[in-house]
Design a protein around this motif. Sequence first.
Motif, mmCIF file in Angstrom:
data_model
loop_
_atom_site.group_PDB
_atom_site.id
_atom_site.type_symbol
_atom_site.label_atom_id
_atom_site.label_comp_id
_atom_site.label_asym_id
_atom_site.label_seq_id
_atom_site.Cartn_x
_atom_site.Cartn_y
_atom_site.Cartn_z
ATOM 1 N N HIS A 28 3.243 72.408 -1.947
ATOM 2 C CA HIS A 28 2.700 72.886 -3.217
ATOM 3 C C HIS A 28 1.266 73.334 -2.984
ATOM 4 C CE1 HIS A 28 1.991 73.309 -7.483
ATOM 5 N NE2 HIS A 28 0.956 72.493 -7.407
ATOM 6 N N ASP A 29 0.959 74.539 -3.390
ATOM 7 C CA ASP A 29 -0.415 75.070 -3.282
ATOM 8 C C ASP A 29 -1.157 74.671 -4.547
ATOM 9 O OD1 ASP A 29 -2.604 76.388 -2.357
ATOM 10 O OD2 ASP A 29 -1.726 78.399 -2.428
ATOM 11 N N ALA A 30 -1.892 73.579 -4.471
ATOM 12 C CA ALA A 30 -2.486 72.969 -5.665
ATOM 13 C C ALA A 30 -3.743 73.703 -6.114
ATOM 14 C CB ALA A 30 -2.820 71.511 -5.389
ATOM 15 N N PRO A 31 -3.885 73.943 -7.410
ATOM 16 C CA PRO A 31 -5.055 74.661 -7.925
ATOM 17 C C PRO A 31 -6.365 73.885 -7.805
ATOM 18 C CG PRO A 31 -3.228 74.770 -9.486
ATOM 19 C CD PRO A 31 -2.853 73.763 -8.451
ATOM 20 N N ARG A 63 1.770 77.733 -15.321
ATOM 21 C CA ARG A 63 2.683 76.746 -15.875
ATOM 22 C C ARG A 63 4.021 76.741 -15.149
ATOM 23 N NH1 ARG A 63 3.988 75.324 -22.188
ATOM 24 N NH2 ARG A 63 5.713 73.900 -21.759
ATOM 25 N N GLU A 64 4.536 77.930 -14.791
ATOM 26 C CA GLU A 64 5.847 77.983 -14.151
ATOM 27 C C GLU A 64 5.825 77.304 -12.781
ATOM 28 O OE1 GLU A 64 3.945 82.150 -13.694
ATOM 29 O OE2 GLU A 64 4.037 80.523 -15.183
ATOM 30 N N THR A 65 4.704 77.450 -12.053
ATOM 31 C CA THR A 65 4.582 76.797 -10.745
ATOM 32 C C THR A 65 4.513 75.285 -10.907
ATOM 33 O OG1 THR A 65 3.403 78.736 -9.910
ATOM 34 C CG2 THR A 65 3.224 76.716 -8.626
ATOM 35 N N THR A 66 3.735 74.858 -11.880
ATOM 36 C CA THR A 66 3.604 73.422 -12.134
ATOM 37 C C THR A 66 4.929 72.825 -12.589
ATOM 38 O OG1 THR A 66 1.288 73.762 -12.743
ATOM 39 C CG2 THR A 66 2.307 71.690 -13.422
ATOM 40 N N ASP A 67 5.627 73.523 -13.484
ATOM 41 C CA ASP A 67 6.926 73.028 -13.958
ATOM 42 C C ASP A 67 7.927 72.931 -12.800
ATOM 43 O OD1 ASP A 67 6.034 72.837 -16.543
ATOM 44 O OD2 ASP A 67 6.961 74.702 -17.231
ATOM 45 N N ALA A 68 7.896 73.900 -11.899
ATOM 46 C CA ALA A 68 8.824 73.880 -10.766
ATOM 47 C C ALA A 68 8.560 72.672 -9.874
ATOM 48 C CB ALA A 68 8.703 75.176 -9.968
ATOM 49 N N SER A 92 -10.654 63.836 -6.123
ATOM 50 C CA SER A 92 -9.979 63.028 -7.137
ATOM 51 C C SER A 92 -8.473 63.108 -6.961
ATOM 52 C CB SER A 92 -10.336 63.513 -8.543
ATOM 53 O OG SER A 92 -9.537 62.831 -9.504
ATOM 54 N N PRO A 93 -7.766 61.966 -7.005
ATOM 55 C CA PRO A 93 -6.308 61.989 -6.938
ATOM 56 C C PRO A 93 -5.650 62.193 -8.301
ATOM 57 C CG PRO A 93 -7.038 59.735 -7.044
ATOM 58 C CD PRO A 93 -8.297 60.588 -7.063
ATOM 59 N N LEU A 94 -6.448 62.259 -9.367
ATOM 60 C CA LEU A 94 -5.870 62.175 -10.710
ATOM 61 C C LEU A 94 -5.062 63.405 -11.132
ATOM 62 C CD1 LEU A 94 -8.665 60.204 -12.581
ATOM 63 C CD2 LEU A 94 -6.653 59.366 -11.346
ATOM 64 N N PRO A 95 -5.432 64.627 -10.746
ATOM 65 C CA PRO A 95 -4.528 65.751 -11.097
ATOM 66 C C PRO A 95 -3.127 65.560 -10.518
ATOM 67 C CG PRO A 95 -6.673 66.592 -10.455
ATOM 68 C CD PRO A 95 -6.676 65.131 -10.124
ATOM 69 N N ALA A 96 -3.048 65.141 -9.261
ATOM 70 C CA ALA A 96 -1.735 64.895 -8.663
ATOM 71 C C ALA A 96 -1.028 63.739 -9.354
ATOM 72 C CB ALA A 96 -1.889 64.597 -7.167
ATOM 73 N N ALA A 97 -1.779 62.697 -9.693
ATOM 74 C CA ALA A 97 -1.179 61.537 -10.346
ATOM 75 C C ALA A 97 -0.540 61.915 -11.681
ATOM 76 C CB ALA A 97 -2.233 60.452 -10.549
ATOM 77 N N LEU A 98 -1.183 62.803 -12.427
ATOM 78 C CA LEU A 98 -0.625 63.236 -13.707
ATOM 79 C C LEU A 98 0.724 63.922 -13.495
ATOM 80 C CD1 LEU A 98 -0.768 63.794 -16.744
ATOM 81 C CD2 LEU A 98 -2.138 65.836 -16.218
ATOM 82 N N LEU A 99 0.806 64.808 -12.502
ATOM 83 C CA LEU A 99 2.061 65.513 -12.253
ATOM 84 C C LEU A 99 3.147 64.559 -11.780
ATOM 85 C CD1 LEU A 99 0.856 68.845 -10.615
ATOM 86 C CD2 LEU A 99 1.229 68.308 -13.020
ATOM 87 N N LEU A 100 2.782 63.581 -10.972
ATOM 88 C CA LEU A 100 3.782 62.617 -10.508
ATOM 89 C C LEU A 100 4.323 61.795 -11.672
ATOM 90 C CD1 LEU A 100 2.271 61.289 -7.146
ATOM 91 C CD2 LEU A 100 3.635 63.332 -7.576
ATOM 92 N N LYS A 101 3.479 61.445 -12.598
ATOM 93 C CA LYS A 101 3.957 60.710 -13.771
ATOM 94 C C LYS A 101 4.875 61.583 -14.625
ATOM 95 C CE LYS A 101 2.245 56.607 -13.283
ATOM 96 N NZ LYS A 101 3.162 55.470 -13.059
ATOM 97 N N LEU A 102 4.511 62.859 -14.774
ATOM 98 C CA LEU A 102 5.384 63.771 -15.517
ATOM 99 C C LEU A 102 6.735 63.928 -14.828
ATOM 100 C CD1 LEU A 102 2.839 66.569 -16.514
ATOM 101 C CD2 LEU A 102 3.887 64.859 -18.024
ATOM 102 N N ALA A 103 6.754 63.748 -13.516
ATOM 103 C CA ALA A 103 8.006 63.840 -12.761
ATOM 104 C C ALA A 103 8.810 62.544 -12.829
ATOM 105 C CB ALA A 103 7.713 64.188 -11.312
#
Length: 352
Positions: free
Chosen positions: A63-66, A77-82, A104-115
Motif C-alpha cells: 500500500h502506498d500510504a499518503p 477514498r477508493e484506494t483506502t477502501d480497497a 506516528s502509527p495512528l493513521p495505519a491503526a485507524l485503517l486496521l481497526k476499520l478492517a
Amino acid sequence: MTSSHLTGPRTLVVRLDSAGDVLLAGPAVRAVAAGSAHTAMLCGPLGEPAARLLPGVDEVLVHDAPWVGFSAPPVRRETTDALVDSLAARRFDRALILSSYHQSPLPAALLLKLAGIPWTAADSEHYPGTLLDLRHRRAPHHHEARAALDLAEAAGFALPPGDEGALRLTVLPDTAPLTGDDPYVVVHPGAAVPARAWSPERAARAVAALDEAGHRVVVTGSPAEKELTADVADGIALDLGGRTGFPELAGVLAGAGVVVTGNTGPSHLSAAVGTPVVCLFAPVVPAERWAPYRVPHRLLGRQEAPCAASRARVCPVPGHPCLDSVTDTDVLAAVDALLACRARDDRPEATA
C-alpha cells in the motif's frame, strides 16, 4: 521461508516506508512468525522487494500510504477502501505497526481497526484513544531493529531458540556471473536522501584510491543512478549501475569483502547478508538508531557537524563537510581493518 506453526494467530506486521526500514524489521518479523499460524507484511512500494526476502513472511501486501515518504500519493477514498477490504478479507487476529521514532502509527491503526483487526500494537507518543490495544513506549536510544523487536516481545512474540536477532535474508541468487570470482570491495555512492551520501566527485576519488591500494572495486546503483555510477566508476571499477534488482544487489553485497556506502538501504542490506560495512554516516539522523546492525562496521563522518539531528534531506552546509571531509586515508584504514576482521572470522579453527 514460511511460518511453520499450525496454531496461533494470523498476524499482520506493518512497515510502510523504505527497503532499509523493512530490513530492520526482520528480527521482529521472525519473532512474530515463530508464534503465528500465518504472518503477512504490509509495506509500501519501496519496501516490497525487501519484504519478499525476509524469513518468516508468508504473504506480502503493498500500500502506498499518503502519510509516508517524500513523494506521498494523494488521499483517495477508493484506494483506502480497497486496502481496508483486502485486510478485512484476510481476517487477521493481531497486527503490529512498526514505525520510526519520529513517525506516528495512528493513521495505519485507524485503517486496521476499520478492517476489523481486533488487536493492534504500536509504539506511540501520542494518545491513541481506542486505535491501539497495546500502546508501547519505545525505550530511549534503542536501534530501530531493536525497538521493533521490543514491540514484538511486548506483544507476546519471541525469537525462536538459536535466533540471536541479527538481520537475515532468504536464499540469494548467484551473482558471480556479474562480479567475477576475484575478491572485491563494493562502493555504493548513491542514497535516496542526498545529504547521506558523498558528492559524486568525492566518491570517484575514493574508488581511485581503493584501486591504487590494490582493491578490486565494484560500484553499485539503481537504474536511476546509472549516470552516477558511471561517473564514480570512471573506467577504473566494475560498474553494475542499473544491472541488479534487489535480490541481485543483495547477492553482490554478500560476495563483497567490505561495502562502502552511506546511511542508506544498501548499508542495512549489507548487514542482512553479513558483510562488514564502512558507513559514511551523516549525522542528520542519530547513528545509535540507524548504524549497520549486528555486523562489523566503521562509521566515518563528522558526527558533530552543524547538520546533526536536523533530518535534512539536502546538506544545509556548504561543501558537505560531514562526509566530504572523510579522507582517502580514513577510508582505506577502515576497509583494511574490516577485511582483517573478516579474515580472522573466516579462518578455520585450529586443530591439534
